[in-house]
Design an enzyme around this catalytic site. Structure first.
Site: not given
Ligand code: GLN
Length: 470
Positions: A132, A156, A57
């Protein structure tokens, strides 16, 4: 090296459509893969992840690579050091394919808040991958990474895992070092893995867990062998609580049915289930939307265009700050900075922030009480299957509600895992009208006692053995 090359070929073929990656890292990845090959050829001992291609990420720092947090304000930022989890994965032999898309600064539930691109759900390109960490979840689901890392502040990792039909683990607060993670809300953030199976998630977790002198909130815990090799006789003894507050109006019918199926499968393993109550659950979302923005407003102060971020032209310092932050942050980041500054301001601090901290305590106490009766808690992950692009992006409250079942876990600092109710096909490819495997994925969540990742990963590993063989 061949494997890494294959993955880059796949990425080239598929990521134009999925848009999971913000940047690729071919040079370093091929070098890492070569090193792993050499070690294996020389019969040297290698780490558990030798040669395994991972996606990371883009709010985690890898030295020399971009780290944008999907924000314009960090568009040109290059990380000057490795996050602790990255160091650990490097020494385990992992290969980093690239950095994945997210909602700006990890704020959102659909990855639509990214300043750069929209990541698609590989199961249906018209739908969001969740957020997210949508890029990491989609990369694993689309077979353009073996596994991935994400971060989870209110859901997330677990919510996008459920939306994309993969496994996602949020560890106990303090189990994994946060050093080198671009902070969103520091008392809630944890880094964790995405994988296709619970077993793979357990391997990744084992490799990244552990105390770190660079993160004062990381704890001294060690995880034994049973993390990877759980014994059925131990697993069978675990009692599973089903909290009534998670099976309420607003929970979609399809989700309810699938979660019931998961409960039946777990019972068929020999585990006992029991109804429990977590009475303060209804306050979790409001409590989170006070504590989280308070911490966000403080953490995002550093992005001023001077030390970090793109610098605008200005006449004086104040104007420089204003212009940088005005241009650099998207609407959701601004909304949360404003909200956080408000709840922390003199006169409102006690009424909002202090009150929310007290409610947080009550939420934690609910779990403490429940864990006197049961060992793990089973719930849905999301109220609905993945939704369509644009469906919630203009209605922040509707978007916030998609995390209603994941947020209490972060407030209480507990470990939790999201597991697909049904295993997805492992065969990459797509069958007509945007559907990759036919059905939309739905997940269930197992919440464990603090530091008992072993329990939820153990149940998960036996769960997937049953599902895979049926
Ligand atoms: N979707 C939640 C939010 O918008 C959680 C985000 C996260 O876990 N990083 O805050």
């Amino acid at each position: 090296m061949e494997m890494a090359q294959n993955f880059f070929d796949w990425i080239e073929k598929k990521d134009g459509e999925i848009m999971a990656y913000l940047s690729l890292n071919k040079d370093l990845a091929m070098k890492q893969a070569e090193q792993a090959d050499l070690k294996i050829a020389k019969n040297e001992s290698v780490g558990l992840l030798a040669g395994v291609p991972l996606a990371i990420k883009d709010n985690l720092l890898i030295e020399g690579l971009p780290a944008t947090a999907a924000s314009k304000i960090l568009k040109d930022y290059t990380a000057s050091y490795d996050a602790t989890v990255i160091k650990k994965l490097k020494s385990s032999g992992a290969v980093f394919l690239g950095k994945t898309n997210l909602d700006e600064f990890a704020m959102g539930s659909s990855t639509e808040n990214s300043a750069f691109q929209k990541t698609k759900n590989p199961h249906d390109l018209l739908r969001v991958p969740g957020g997210s960490s949508g890029g990491s979840a989609a990369a694993v689901a689309a077979h353009i990474a073996v596994a991935a890392l994400g971060s989870d502040t209110g859901g997330s990792i677990r919510q996008p895992a459920a939306f994309c039909g993969v496994v996602g683990l949020k560890p106990t607060y303090g189990a994994v070092s946060r050093y080198g993670l671009i902070a969103m809300a520091s008392s809630l953030d944890q880094i964790g893995p995405f994988a296709k199976t619970v077993e793979d998630a357990a391997i990744l977790f084992k490799e990244i867990a552990g105390q770190d002198s660079l993160d004062a909130t990381s704890a001294e815990v060690s995880y034994g062998d049973e993390l990877l090799n759980p014994k059925l006789e131990d697993i069978k003894k675990l009692k599973v609580g089903i909290p009534e507050e998670y099976f309420i109006e607003g929970l979609g019918q399809e989700v309810l049915e699938k979660v019931k199926e998961a409960i039946k499968i777990i019972e068929s393993l020999g585990l006992k289930t029991k109804k429990i109550s977590l009475p303060h659950t209804k306050y979790a979302l409001s409590c989170y939307y006070i504590i989280m923005p308070a911490e966000v407003s403080s953490n995002l102060e550093r992005f001023d265009g001077i030390r970090y971020g793109t610098r605008q032209k200005a006449e004086n310092l104040l104007e420089l700050y204003k212009k940088d932050r005005e241009m650099g942050f998207g609407a959701e980041a601004k909304r949360r900075i404003l909200l956080g500054t408000f709840v922390l301001s003199a006169g409102y601090y006690d009424a909002y922030y202090t009150k929310a901290q007290k409610v947080r305590r009550l939420i934690k106490r609910d779990f403490d009480e429940a864990f006197k009766e049961v060992d793990v808690i089973l719930t849905p992950v999301t109220p609905t299957p993945p939704f369509k692009f644009g469906e919630k992006v203009n209605d922040p409250l509707a978007m916030y509600l998609s995390d209603i079942f994941t947020i209490p876990v972060n407030l209480a600092g507990l470990p939790a895992i999201s597991i697909p109710v049904h295993q997805m096909s492992n065969v990459p490819g797509r069958a007509g009208n945007g559907q990759m495997f036919g059905k939309l994925p739905i997940g269930f969540q197992l919440i464990g006692k603090p530091w008992r990742e072993t329990d939820i990963l153990g149940i998960g590993q036996y769960y997937e053995r049953i599902v895979r063989s049926s």
